[in-house]
Write a protein that holds these residues in place. Structure first.
Motif, PDB file in Angstrom:
ATOM      1  N   GLN A 280       0.566  -1.245  -0.197  1.00 22.33           N
ATOM      2  CA  GLN A 280      -0.067   0.284  -0.319  1.00 22.33           C
ATOM      3  C   GLN A 280       1.036   0.857  -0.317  1.00 22.33           C
ATOM      4  N   ARG A 281       2.237   1.431   0.492  1.00 24.81           N
ATOM      5  CA  ARG A 281       3.009   2.092   0.514  1.00 24.81           C
ATOM      6  C   ARG A 281       3.708   2.679  -0.861  1.00 24.81           C
ATOM      7  N   VAL A 282       3.820   1.538  -1.355  1.00 31.89           N
ATOM      8  CA  VAL A 282       4.652   1.770  -2.662  1.00 31.89           C
ATOM      9  C   VAL A 282       3.202   2.081  -4.403  1.00 31.89           C
ATOM     10  N   LEU A 283       2.155   1.860  -3.908  1.00 32.27           N
ATOM     11  CA  LEU A 283       0.699   2.770  -4.731  1.00 32.27           C
ATOM     12  C   LEU A 283       0.572   3.981  -3.715  1.00 32.27           C
ATOM     13  N   VAL A 297       8.891   7.840  -9.271  1.00 36.06           N
ATOM     14  CA  VAL A 297       8.968   8.339  -7.684  1.00 36.06           C
ATOM     15  C   VAL A 297       9.939   7.306  -7.265  1.00 36.06           C
ATOM     16  N   SER A 298      10.420   7.390  -5.619  1.00 34.29           N
ATOM     17  CA  SER A 298      11.051   6.487  -4.755  1.00 34.29           C
ATOM     18  C   SER A 298      10.683   6.298  -3.712  1.00 34.29           C
ATOM     19  N   LEU A 299      10.641   5.387  -3.298  1.00 39.39           N
ATOM     20  CA  LEU A 299      10.477   5.048  -1.630  1.00 39.39           C
ATOM     21  C   LEU A 299      11.196   4.223  -1.008  1.00 39.39           C
ATOM     22  N   ASP A 300      11.816   5.323   0.282  1.00 41.37           N
ATOM     23  CA  ASP A 300      12.828   4.382   0.834  1.00 41.37           C
ATOM     24  C   ASP A 300      14.237   3.958   0.089  1.00 41.37           C
ATOM     25  N   GLY A 301      14.661   5.267  -0.330  1.00 42.35           N
ATOM     26  CA  GLY A 301      15.485   5.608  -1.743  1.00 42.35           C
ATOM     27  C   GLY A 301      15.755   4.769  -2.462  1.00 42.35           C
ATOM     28  N   ASP A 305       9.680   0.710  -9.563  1.00 40.43           N
ATOM     29  CA  ASP A 305       9.718   0.643 -10.967  1.00 40.43           C
ATOM     30  C   ASP A 305       8.018   0.076 -11.354  1.00 40.43           C
ATOM     31  N   ILE A 306       7.325  -0.484 -12.463  1.00 42.81           N
ATOM     32  CA  ILE A 306       6.124  -0.872 -12.920  1.00 42.81           C
ATOM     33  C   ILE A 306       6.465  -2.460 -12.212  1.00 42.81           C
ATOM     34  N   ALA A 307       7.531  -3.057 -12.316  1.00 43.38           N
ATOM     35  CA  ALA A 307       7.133  -4.537 -11.721  1.00 43.38           C
ATOM     36  C   ALA A 307       6.503  -4.481 -10.374  1.00 43.38           C
ATOM     37  N   SER A 308       6.974  -3.143  -9.459  1.00 43.50           N
ATOM     38  CA  SER A 308       6.697  -3.269  -8.410  1.00 43.50           C
ATOM     39  C   SER A 308       5.369  -2.906  -7.630  1.00 43.50           C
ATOM     40  N   ILE A 309       5.305  -1.932  -9.134  1.00 44.02           N
ATOM     41  CA  ILE A 309       3.628  -1.334  -8.637  1.00 44.02           C
ATOM     42  C   ILE A 309       2.689  -2.911  -9.435  1.00 44.02           C
ATOM     43  N   ALA A 312       2.247  -4.680  -6.249  1.00 44.32           N
ATOM     44  CA  ALA A 312       1.972  -4.239  -5.154  1.00 44.32           C
ATOM     45  C   ALA A 312       0.382  -4.119  -5.170  1.00 44.32           C
ATOM     46  N   GLN A 313      -0.173  -4.276  -6.572  1.00 43.38           N
ATOM     47  CA  GLN A 313      -1.235  -4.273  -6.412  1.00 43.38           C
ATOM     48  C   GLN A 313      -2.080  -6.209  -6.588  1.00 43.38           C
ATOM     49  N   ALA A 314      -1.051  -6.651  -7.030  1.00 40.55           N
ATOM     50  CA  ALA A 314      -1.721  -7.915  -6.952  1.00 40.55           C
ATOM     51  C   ALA A 314      -1.519  -8.511  -5.377  1.00 40.55           C
ATOM     52  N   THR A 315      -0.713  -7.918  -4.901  1.00 36.40           N
ATOM     53  CA  THR A 315      -0.635  -8.316  -3.003  1.00 36.40           C
ATOM     54  C   THR A 315      -1.740  -7.705  -2.607  1.00 36.40           C
ATOM     55  N   VAL A 316      -2.520  -5.996  -2.517  1.00 40.01           N
ATOM     56  CA  VAL A 316      -3.369  -4.911  -1.553  1.00 40.01           C
ATOM     57  C   VAL A 316      -5.260  -5.824  -2.526  1.00 40.01           C
ATOM     58  N   GLU A 317      -4.717  -6.341  -3.696  1.00 43.05           N
ATOM     59  CA  GLU A 317      -5.654  -6.950  -4.021  1.00 43.05           C
ATOM     60  C   GLU A 317      -5.909  -8.677  -4.034  1.00 43.05           C
ATOM     61  N   ALA A 318      -5.707  -8.946  -3.277  1.00 45.98           N
ATOM     62  CA  ALA A 318      -5.150 -10.456  -3.138  1.00 45.98           C
ATOM     63  C   ALA A 318      -6.181 -10.813  -1.088  1.00 45.98           C
ATOM     64  N   ALA A 319      -4.997  -9.150  -0.850  1.00 46.28           N
ATOM     65  CA  ALA A 319      -5.221  -9.447   0.698  1.00 46.28           C
ATOM     66  C   ALA A 319      -6.751  -8.771   1.064  1.00 46.28           C
ATOM     67  N   GLU A 320      -7.477  -8.003  -0.198  1.00 43.42           N
ATOM     68  CA  GLU A 320      -9.152  -7.487   0.079  1.00 43.42           C
ATOM     69  C   GLU A 320      -9.708  -8.678  -0.533  1.00 43.42           C
ATOM     70  N   LEU A 321      -9.753  -9.409  -1.207  1.00 45.64           N
ATOM     71  CA  LEU A 321     -10.140 -10.499  -1.315  1.00 45.64           C
ATOM     72  C   LEU A 321      -9.903 -11.471  -0.471  1.00 45.64           C
ATOM     73  N   ALA A 322      -8.953 -11.741   0.108  1.00 47.00           N
ATOM     74  CA  ALA A 322      -8.982 -13.045   1.528  1.00 47.00           C
ATOM     75  C   ALA A 322      -9.922 -12.151   2.793  1.00 47.00           C
ATOM     76  N   ALA A 323     -10.137 -11.395   3.011  1.00 48.16           N
ATOM     77  CA  ALA A 323     -10.664 -10.024   3.833  1.00 48.16           C
ATOM     78  C   ALA A 323     -12.441  -9.968   3.487  1.00 48.16           C
ATOM     79  N   ALA A 324     -12.294 -10.116   2.475  1.00 45.55           N
ATOM     80  CA  ALA A 324     -13.805 -10.716   2.178  1.00 45.55           C
ATOM     81  C   ALA A 324     -14.786 -11.527   2.800  1.00 45.55           C
TER      82      ALA A 324
END
Length: 327
Positions: A280-283, A297-301, A305-309, A312-324
């Protein structure tokens, strides 16, 4: 970063994938009401030849009559080299296509296998008026499948996951193992003698190569890598070690051969809170950068990149699906 980008596939939870024999209707209702992310009815290995047609009818009836709350439904069809496969596909889609999310195809050996299945599925869907395209889960169970896995993973936009079948792979490759998905005491390295003259034996992982190949091919093509079963249901410690190894390698879930393995798989493969927070911090950093017009854009120095984004999107979406599904 390569100019070629990974395609974005449909996101589904597949932490646990419960196998249900198609010839055992007494298990259907319990599986439908259970906690597995994916329930797959098996028309292949668990069904004897003289029961293939009746098992298919029973599975179709279950798809049409039962509710499957908060889970996806799949059917493992018979192999492309059998006289049962084409009837599996035609009757399943014609009679229950709108209730079917995925088809699990066994012993995929080459990309042409997937192409042939895709062609048949497309024709039956169009003729039957199925509203949503049914996905394909690829079951890799042979050295031929591992040899051709890159082409297999890219063979169809229907492909959603690659699942490892340890039992048939071991048989085809001549691997000697104590149990399905388990280790082998003979696969070890004997260290040199220490000062006391003793030699320590270190066990190796006989499954590491095929598992690593599956993860690489799956991730390169936007598919979900899913580990195969651990057959000894009396050994929860062994199951846990197997599942944790798979998670460490990059798998998103594991096949379960018994309902007792489902809850543990759901918990183990749910994104960890720390990983979700970092994603979520990345997003958030990327969103802030876009808002301010920053070209990079940089985070923590570190540059984002596109792969990181995408990760991050996949991780957040998977967490949302699991939480639901299981808050």
């Amino acid at each position: 970063m390569s100019f070629q980008t990974t395609p974005v596939r449909r996101q589904r939870l597949q932490r646990s994938m419960l196998a249900v024999p198609g010839s055992q209707p007494r298990f259907f209702e319990k599986a439908a009401a259970g906690a597995a992310d994916v329930v797959f009815f098996d028309l292949e290995d668990s069904v004897p030849p003289d029961s293939k047609a009746s098992a298919r009818r029973d599975v179709i009836a279950a798809l049409n009559e039962l509710e499957f709350p908060q889970k996806r439904v799949s059917v493992r069809i018979n192999g492309l080299d059998t006289p049962y496969m084409y009837r599996d596909v035609i009757e399943l889609i014609e009679q229950a296509g709108d209730q079917l999310d995925l088809i699990l195809v066994p012993k995929v050996g080459c990309a042409a296998d997937v192409y042939a299945l895709d062609m048949l599925m497309t024709q039956v869907e169009q003729a039957s008026g199925v509203r949503e395209r049914i996905g394909i889960d690829l079951l890799i169970e042979t050295p031929l499948g591992i040899q051709n896995i890159d082409g297999i993973a890219a063979a169809s936009p229907r492909c959603e996951s690659i699942v490892f079948g340890a039992a048939d792979y071991a048989a085809a490759a001549g691997i000697q193992t104590d149990s399905i998905g388990g280790p082998s005491a003979d696969y070890q390295v004997l260290a040199s003698a220490g000062s006391d003259g003793r030699r320590q034996a270190y066990w190796g992982d006989i499954w590491h190569y095929p598992l690593s190949r599956i993860v690489a091919a799956a991730r390169a093509n936007g598919l979900r890598p899913v580990d195969g079963p651990f057959a000894d249901i009396r050994d929860p410690e062994g199951w846990s070690a197997s599942a944790r190894r798979a998670r460490a390698l990059g798998f998103v879930g594991k096949m379960a051969i018994h309902p007792s393995q489902v809850a543990d798989a759901n918990a183990l493969f749910r994104p960890a809170p720390a990983d979700v927070e970092q994603a979520q911090r990345v997003l958030d950093a990327m969103a802030q950068g876009e808002k301010s017009g920053a070209g990079a854009v940089s985070l923590d120095g570190r540059m984002i990149d596109i792969a990181s984004i995408r990760q991050a999107q996949a991780t957040v979406e998977a967490a949302e699906l699991a939480a639901a599904k299981d808050p």
